[in-house]
Design a protein around this motif. Structure first.
Motif, PDB file in Angstrom:
ATOM      1  N   ASN A   1     -50.632   8.714  32.856  1.00 53.69           N
ATOM      2  CA  ASN A   1     -50.814  10.174  32.832  1.00 53.69           C
ATOM      3  C   ASN A   1     -49.793  10.863  31.933  1.00 53.69           C
ATOM      4  N   HIS A   2     -49.595  10.309  30.756  1.00 55.49           N
ATOM      5  CA  HIS A   2     -48.692  10.847  29.733  1.00 55.49           C
ATOM      6  C   HIS A   2     -47.240  10.911  30.192  1.00 55.49           C
ATOM      7  N   LYS A   3     -46.845  10.018  31.113  1.00 57.29           N
ATOM      8  CA  LYS A   3     -45.461   9.920  31.565  1.00 57.29           C
ATOM      9  C   LYS A   3     -45.056   8.456  31.587  1.00 57.29           C
ATOM     10  N   PRO A   4     -43.807   8.160  31.205  1.00 55.39           N
ATOM     11  CA  PRO A   4     -43.359   6.767  31.278  1.00 55.39           C
ATOM     12  C   PRO A   4     -43.148   6.354  32.729  1.00 55.39           C
ATOM     13  N   PHE A   5     -43.575   5.154  33.046  1.00 60.81           N
ATOM     14  CA  PHE A   5     -43.491   4.630  34.403  1.00 60.81           C
ATOM     15  C   PHE A   5     -42.803   3.275  34.335  1.00 60.81           C
ATOM     16  N   MET A   6     -41.673   3.130  35.043  1.00 60.90           N
ATOM     17  CA  MET A   6     -40.918   1.879  34.992  1.00 60.90           C
ATOM     18  C   MET A   6     -41.579   0.809  35.856  1.00 60.90           C
ATOM     19  N   VAL A   7     -41.706  -0.393  35.304  1.00 59.18           N
ATOM     20  CA  VAL A   7     -42.269  -1.548  36.004  1.00 59.18           C
ATOM     21  C   VAL A   7     -41.375  -2.751  35.738  1.00 59.18           C
ATOM     22  N   ILE A   8     -41.586  -3.803  36.496  1.00 63.15           N
ATOM     23  CA  ILE A   8     -40.891  -5.073  36.284  1.00 63.15           C
ATOM     24  C   ILE A   8     -41.910  -6.075  35.750  1.00 63.15           C
ATOM     25  N   THR A   9     -41.557  -6.760  34.684  1.00 60.89           N
ATOM     26  CA  THR A   9     -42.423  -7.800  34.123  1.00 60.89           C
ATOM     27  C   THR A   9     -42.284  -9.036  34.993  1.00 60.89           C
ATOM     28  N   THR A  10     -43.316  -9.313  35.800  1.00 59.96           N
ATOM     29  CA  THR A  10     -43.228 -10.431  36.734  1.00 59.96           C
ATOM     30  C   THR A  10     -43.904 -11.703  36.238  1.00 59.96           C
TER      31      THR A  10
ATOM     32  N   SER B   1     -38.234   0.057  26.427  1.00 59.02           N
ATOM     33  CA  SER B   1     -37.342   1.102  26.916  1.00 59.02           C
ATOM     34  C   SER B   1     -38.108   2.396  27.182  1.00 59.02           C
ATOM     35  N   GLU B   2     -37.504   3.229  27.994  1.00 57.56           N
ATOM     36  CA  GLU B   2     -38.113   4.526  28.290  1.00 57.56           C
ATOM     37  C   GLU B   2     -38.182   5.376  27.024  1.00 57.56           C
ATOM     38  N   PHE B   3     -37.188   5.240  26.160  1.00 56.37           N
ATOM     39  CA  PHE B   3     -37.184   5.991  24.904  1.00 56.37           C
ATOM     40  C   PHE B   3     -38.396   5.629  24.046  1.00 56.37           C
ATOM     41  N   ASP B   4     -38.709   4.338  23.950  1.00 52.42           N
ATOM     42  CA  ASP B   4     -39.874   3.912  23.164  1.00 52.42           C
ATOM     43  C   ASP B   4     -41.162   4.470  23.755  1.00 52.42           C
ATOM     44  N   ALA B   5     -41.255   4.485  25.091  1.00 55.18           N
ATOM     45  CA  ALA B   5     -42.446   5.039  25.752  1.00 55.18           C
ATOM     46  C   ALA B   5     -42.550   6.536  25.481  1.00 55.18           C
ATOM     47  N   LEU B   6     -41.447   7.251  25.565  1.00 57.40           N
ATOM     48  CA  LEU B   6     -41.456   8.698  25.291  1.00 57.40           C
ATOM     49  C   LEU B   6     -41.813   8.975  23.841  1.00 57.40           C
ATOM     50  N   LYS B   7     -41.310   8.150  22.934  1.00 55.10           N
ATOM     51  CA  LYS B   7     -41.632   8.301  21.509  1.00 55.10           C
ATOM     52  C   LYS B   7     -43.132   8.089  21.278  1.00 55.10           C
ATOM     53  N   ALA B   8     -43.718   7.113  21.960  1.00 52.34           N
ATOM     54  CA  ALA B   8     -45.159   6.864  21.837  1.00 52.34           C
ATOM     55  C   ALA B   8     -45.951   8.047  22.371  1.00 52.34           C
ATOM     56  N   ILE B   9     -45.498   8.628  23.474  1.00 55.21           N
ATOM     57  CA  ILE B   9     -46.184   9.798  24.030  1.00 55.21           C
ATOM     58  C   ILE B   9     -46.112  10.960  23.039  1.00 55.21           C
ATOM     59  N   ALA B  10     -44.948  11.172  22.440  1.00 60.83           N
ATOM     60  CA  ALA B  10     -44.762  12.267  21.474  1.00 60.83           C
ATOM     61  C   ALA B  10     -45.625  12.065  20.233  1.00 60.83           C
ATOM     62  N   ASN B  11     -45.895  10.796  19.883  1.00 64.31           N
ATOM     63  CA  ASN B  11     -46.740  10.486  18.727  1.00 64.31           C
ATOM     64  C   ASN B  11     -48.222  10.511  19.049  1.00 64.31           C
ATOM     65  N   GLY B  12     -48.566  10.854  20.298  1.00 63.49           N
ATOM     66  CA  GLY B  12     -49.964  11.024  20.652  1.00 63.49           C
ATOM     67  C   GLY B  12     -50.659   9.801  21.183  1.00 63.49           C
ATOM     68  N   VAL B  13     -49.951   8.879  21.783  1.00 61.84           N
ATOM     69  CA  VAL B  13     -50.591   7.690  22.366  1.00 61.84           C
ATOM     70  C   VAL B  13     -51.324   8.094  23.629  1.00 61.84           C
TER      71      VAL B  13
ATOM     72  N   ALA C   1     -55.304   0.212  26.112  1.00 65.75           N
ATOM     73  CA  ALA C   1     -56.028   1.446  26.435  1.00 65.75           C
ATOM     74  C   ALA C   1     -55.124   2.463  27.149  1.00 65.75           C
ATOM     75  N   MET C   2     -54.182   1.964  27.957  1.00 67.21           N
ATOM     76  CA  MET C   2     -53.257   2.848  28.658  1.00 67.21           C
ATOM     77  C   MET C   2     -52.213   3.433  27.715  1.00 67.21           C
ATOM     78  N   GLY C   3     -51.979   2.794  26.599  1.00 71.05           N
ATOM     79  CA  GLY C   3     -50.992   3.291  25.654  1.00 71.05           C
ATOM     80  C   GLY C   3     -49.893   2.299  25.339  1.00 71.05           C
ATOM     81  N   GLY C   4     -49.953   1.119  25.912  1.00 75.41           N
ATOM     82  CA  GLY C   4     -48.993   0.073  25.582  1.00 75.41           C
ATOM     83  C   GLY C   4     -47.945  -0.151  26.640  1.00 75.41           C
ATOM     84  N   VAL C   5     -47.136  -1.160  26.418  1.00 77.32           N
ATOM     85  CA  VAL C   5     -46.010  -1.478  27.283  1.00 77.32           C
ATOM     86  C   VAL C   5     -44.779  -1.507  26.380  1.00 77.32           C
TER      87      VAL C   5
END
Length: 90
Positions: free
Chosen positions: A41-50, A78-90, A71-75
């Protein structure tokens, strides 16, 4: 008995080439048991790679196919990379 071991510099080039030729070597986008971020939902969500497989990735216990993640926008590492992707319109 053979067991899973990480690649190391002790392998010869011939051994490494054999592993590549037989399909034993893969490049994974993330390390196991490390934090990652997905976009929900256009917000970064922290997960653990299991777990990571050829067909998908397990994040905080839930399996996703690579197509689902794309389709969700990638994995992201870092949170910064996720925020950058959101800002770029992912």
């Amino acid at each position: 008995m053979m067991k899973t071991v990480p690649l190391s510099k002790t392998l010869s080039i011939d051994q490494l080439n054999h592993l590549i030729d037989t399909g034993h070597v893969y490049v994974t986008p993330l390390g196991l048991n490390r934090t990652a971020y997905i976009v929900v939902n256009h917000k970064p969500f922290m997960v653990i790679t299991t777990d990571i497989s050829i067909n998908g990735i397990q994040l905080s216990g839930a399996w996703y196919t690579w197509e689902d993640i794309e389709a969700m926008g990638g994995v992201y590492d870092s949170e910064f990379d996720a925020l950058k992707a959101i800002a770029n319109g992912v």
